[in-house]
Design a protein around this motif. Structure first.
Motif, PDB file in Angstrom:
ATOM      1  N   VAL A   6      57.940  15.995  10.602  1.00 26.01           N
ATOM      2  CA  VAL A   6      57.659  15.608  11.983  1.00 26.01           C
ATOM      3  C   VAL A   6      56.414  14.744  11.997  1.00 26.01           C
ATOM      4  N   ILE A   7      56.424  13.710  12.825  1.00 33.18           N
ATOM      5  CA  ILE A   7      55.238  12.861  13.001  1.00 33.18           C
ATOM      6  C   ILE A   7      54.771  12.973  14.442  1.00 33.18           C
ATOM      7  N   GLU A   8      53.507  13.382  14.629  1.00 29.60           N
ATOM      8  CA  GLU A   8      52.858  13.379  15.944  1.00 29.60           C
ATOM      9  C   GLU A   8      51.524  12.674  15.794  1.00 29.60           C
ATOM     10  N   TYR A  32      57.490  26.199  15.390  1.00 30.50           N
ATOM     11  CA  TYR A  32      57.158  24.828  15.777  1.00 30.50           C
ATOM     12  C   TYR A  32      57.967  24.487  17.019  1.00 30.50           C
ATOM     13  N   ASN A  33      57.284  24.004  18.057  1.00 32.53           N
ATOM     14  CA  ASN A  33      57.946  23.654  19.315  1.00 32.53           C
ATOM     15  C   ASN A  33      57.647  22.198  19.661  1.00 32.53           C
ATOM     16  N   PRO A  34      58.630  21.319  19.573  1.00 30.26           N
ATOM     17  CA  PRO A  34      58.393  19.909  19.890  1.00 30.26           C
ATOM     18  C   PRO A  34      57.999  19.682  21.342  1.00 30.26           C
ATOM     19  N   GLU A  35      58.362  20.624  22.234  1.00 30.47           N
ATOM     20  CA  GLU A  35      58.012  20.488  23.652  1.00 30.47           C
ATOM     21  C   GLU A  35      56.511  20.591  23.874  1.00 30.47           C
ATOM     22  N   MET A  36      55.770  21.082  22.874  1.00 30.82           N
ATOM     23  CA  MET A  36      54.323  21.233  23.006  1.00 30.82           C
ATOM     24  C   MET A  36      53.544  20.015  22.493  1.00 30.82           C
ATOM     25  N   GLU A  37      54.251  18.928  22.202  1.00 28.35           N
ATOM     26  CA  GLU A  37      53.548  17.725  21.739  1.00 28.35           C
ATOM     27  C   GLU A  37      52.550  17.239  22.787  1.00 28.35           C
ATOM     28  N   LEU A  38      52.933  17.279  24.058  1.00 27.70           N
ATOM     29  CA  LEU A  38      52.019  16.874  25.127  1.00 27.70           C
ATOM     30  C   LEU A  38      50.770  17.746  25.128  1.00 27.70           C
ATOM     31  N   ASN A  39      50.961  19.045  24.986  1.00 29.08           N
ATOM     32  CA  ASN A  39      49.825  19.968  24.881  1.00 29.08           C
ATOM     33  C   ASN A  39      48.919  19.565  23.723  1.00 29.08           C
ATOM     34  N   ARG A  40      49.519  19.270  22.577  1.00 26.67           N
ATOM     35  CA  ARG A  40      48.721  18.911  21.397  1.00 26.67           C
ATOM     36  C   ARG A  40      48.047  17.551  21.566  1.00 26.67           C
ATOM     37  N   ASP A  41      48.716  16.606  22.222  1.00 29.61           N
ATOM     38  CA  ASP A  41      48.080  15.309  22.502  1.00 29.61           C
ATOM     39  C   ASP A  41      46.812  15.501  23.326  1.00 29.61           C
ATOM     40  N   ILE A  42      46.917  16.300  24.390  1.00 28.74           N
ATOM     41  CA  ILE A  42      45.747  16.546  25.230  1.00 28.74           C
ATOM     42  C   ILE A  42      44.680  17.302  24.451  1.00 28.74           C
ATOM     43  N   LEU A  71      45.546  30.552  15.126  1.00 29.52           N
ATOM     44  CA  LEU A  71      46.943  30.985  15.015  1.00 29.52           C
ATOM     45  C   LEU A  71      47.777  29.741  14.725  1.00 29.52           C
ATOM     46  N   SER A  72      47.714  29.261  13.493  1.00 30.58           N
ATOM     47  CA  SER A  72      48.121  27.899  13.167  1.00 30.58           C
ATOM     48  C   SER A  72      49.608  27.667  13.012  1.00 30.58           C
ATOM     49  N   ALA A  73      50.380  28.683  12.576  1.00 28.00           N
ATOM     50  CA  ALA A  73      51.804  28.497  12.253  1.00 28.00           C
ATOM     51  C   ALA A  73      51.951  27.371  11.223  1.00 28.00           C
ATOM     52  N   SER A  74      52.655  26.296  11.539  1.00 23.74           N
ATOM     53  CA  SER A  74      52.820  25.195  10.584  1.00 23.74           C
ATOM     54  C   SER A  74      51.525  24.436  10.354  1.00 23.74           C
ATOM     55  N   GLY A  75      50.565  24.611  11.271  1.00 28.20           N
ATOM     56  CA  GLY A  75      49.284  23.919  11.154  1.00 28.20           C
ATOM     57  C   GLY A  75      49.219  22.610  11.900  1.00 28.20           C
ATOM     58  N   ILE A  76      50.271  22.257  12.645  1.00 28.22           N
ATOM     59  CA  ILE A  76      50.324  20.918  13.227  1.00 28.22           C
ATOM     60  C   ILE A  76      49.180  20.646  14.204  1.00 28.22           C
ATOM     61  N   ILE A 301      42.197   9.513  25.348  1.00 33.35           N
ATOM     62  CA  ILE A 301      43.649   9.307  25.421  1.00 33.35           C
ATOM     63  C   ILE A 301      43.973   7.829  25.265  1.00 33.35           C
ATOM     64  N   ASP A 302      43.188   6.968  25.911  1.00 32.67           N
ATOM     65  CA  ASP A 302      43.392   5.523  25.782  1.00 32.67           C
ATOM     66  C   ASP A 302      43.182   5.050  24.349  1.00 32.67           C
ATOM     67  N   ALA A 303      42.211   5.655  23.661  1.00 32.69           N
ATOM     68  CA  ALA A 303      41.824   5.174  22.328  1.00 32.69           C
ATOM     69  C   ALA A 303      42.724   5.706  21.217  1.00 32.69           C
ATOM     70  N   LEU A 304      43.313   6.874  21.410  1.00 34.69           N
ATOM     71  CA  LEU A 304      44.076   7.527  20.348  1.00 34.69           C
ATOM     72  C   LEU A 304      45.534   7.076  20.326  1.00 34.69           C
ATOM     73  N   GLN A 305      46.180   7.302  19.189  1.00 38.88           N
ATOM     74  CA  GLN A 305      47.604   7.038  19.035  1.00 38.88           C
ATOM     75  C   GLN A 305      48.355   8.310  19.403  1.00 38.88           C
ATOM     76  N   LEU A 306      48.922   8.349  20.604  1.00 38.87           N
ATOM     77  CA  LEU A 306      49.556   9.560  21.115  1.00 38.87           C
ATOM     78  C   LEU A 306      50.985   9.272  21.560  1.00 38.87           C
ATOM     79  N   GLY A 307      51.879  10.190  21.268  1.00 42.86           N
ATOM     80  CA  GLY A 307      53.275   9.999  21.635  1.00 42.86           C
ATOM     81  C   GLY A 307      53.549  10.237  23.109  1.00 42.86           C
ATOM     82  N   LYS A 308      52.705  11.060  23.753  1.00 45.86           N
ATOM     83  CA  LYS A 308      52.885  11.389  25.174  1.00 45.86           C
ATOM     84  C   LYS A 308      51.707  10.869  25.997  1.00 45.86           C
TER      85      LYS A 308
END
Length: 386
Positions: A6-8, A32-42, A71-76, A301-308
């Motif tokens: 996975v790439i985020e 691993y939950n892909p729906e949490m990408e927005l959470n991780r972006d923020i 509580l890292s799980a995959s560590g993403i 957020i403007d400066a980073l490379q974020l998917g969401k």
């Protein structure tokens, strides 16, 4: 075990291959939950914004600011923080399977010099060391880890809760057990959940003579997320406890009123419609957001490379502009009460402002708004727009 990459952001991780189309891996393996990408972006943007504040104010290089994903799980999440902010990161999980994924993903991103992996109970990991930034992102409730986090956190706390039913009043007894609070399951249940969660955190940290200052709080889909500055001192903790209290609410007409303190007197009859009142709490009645901090997060957020990126900007902008009072009103619920069609939200907000009240949209939903106008005035204004 079958896996996929996975790439985020600009971070690559290997996660278990899900067994269905949702992309969510089983919590019995390495969640691993892909729906949490927005959470991780923020998270990445907010963590960097605060890390830069620590660096500027205390002269600590980013590489020496210590962050733990307990509580890292995959560590993403933690790997993204390490890779995209440059701060010193510890990834911890009790599961041997998760630990092996973490080690593999550290190597995949060439982060061995900046990331430490540990395999411990999260409470043990937190009690053993101090971290500038502590991140709790459990599968379910963060309640069992808050006391350890209060011992470990030096400057900044980040907490996710996915057990929204207990927090928002849908599973009342579970909420009482976990959060020592009685929530109401009504139209503003999402904000109720955030304030119950913050209230629990405030009390846990106060027991260790630490004060928390929420700087960003959002309810998004199935989870709640809190970011708070942490400061030492019994007097500071005492002052923050002054923001604890209850919400008195009339389920019939929508009247609500904050009651400050942990020992309060409730009026049993609604002053607006004379119906019986309900009461929720104890919970947090203070600020949910800091405008200055939200501005800093938006810059990152403007400066980073974020998917969401666009979704993240929308949430933070709404949080920044949200009126700083509890609780929001739901336009559709109020219109149903008085038997009219819902006016345009912009028209309603503008009319409230025109009448001399404060008013804003909120991030909680497209039909929610906040105002200091009395409930009967709100309804009168809505009727005038019908």
């Amino acid at each position: 075990m079958k896996t996929r990459t996975v790439i985020e952001g600009n971070t690559r991780v290997e996660v278990p291959l899900s067994e269905d189309s949702s992309g969510i891996s089983s919590p019995s393996t390495v969640f691993y939950n892909p729906e949490m990408e927005l959470n991780r972006d923020i998270t990445v943007a907010a963590t960097l914004a605060y890390a830069l504040t620590i660096s500027d104010e205390k002269g600590i290089p980013l590489s020496e600011i210590k962050y733990i994903d307990a509580l890292s799980a995959s560590g993403i999440r933690g790997l993204r923080v390490a890779n995209e902010t440059g701060i010193n990161t510890t990834l911890n999980d009790w599961s041997n399977e998760a630990y092996e994924f973490i080690l593999k993903n550290i190597e995949m991103n060439d982060l061995a010099e900046r990331v430490i992996a540990t395999r411990k109970n999260a409470n043990v990991a937190l009690h053993e060391n101090k971290y500038h930034i502590v991140d709790l992102d459990p599968f379910g409730t963060p309640a069992p880890f808050l006391n350890a986090a209060s011992s470990s956190t030096i400057s900044f706390l980040e907490v996710t809760a996915t057990d929204t039913a207990p927090l928002c009043g849908a599973h009342l007894k579970s909420g009482i057990r976990k959060y020592s609070s009685v929530p109401l399951n009504n139209e503003y249940h999402s904000e109720m959940g955030i304030r119950v969660l913050i209230g629990k955190i405030v009390r846990e940290f106060a027991s260790n003579d630490k004060a928390i200052y929420p700087v960003l709080s959002h309810a998004t889909r199935h989870y709640l997320r809190i970011y708070a500055e942490v400061r030492r001192g019994a007097k500071r903790a005492d002052r923050m406890m002054e923001n604890m209290g209850f919400i008195e609410n009339c389920q019939h007409c929508g009247f609500r009123e904050p009651l400050y303190g942990l020992a309060v007197h409730s009026q049993y009859e609604c002053p607006s419609c004379k119906s019986p009142m309900s009461i929720a709490g104890p919970l947090w009645l203070g600020s949910l957001h800091s405008r200055v901090f939200c501005n800093g997060v938006l810059e990152q957020i403007d400066a980073l490379q974020l998917g969401k990126k666009d979704a993240a900007k929308k949430i933070i902008t709404l949080c920044r502009e949200e009126l700083d009072i509890p609780m929001f009103y739901d336009q559709h619920v109020m219109c149903k009460q008085i038997g009219i069609s819902a006016p345009g939200m912009d028209s309603l907000i503008n009319k409230l402002l025109e009448k001399g009240f404060n008013a804003s949209r909120t991030h909680f939903s497209g039909t929610s708004f906040k105002t200091n106008a009395p409930v009967n005035d709100i309804k009168q204004i809505m009727r005038s727009l019908d």
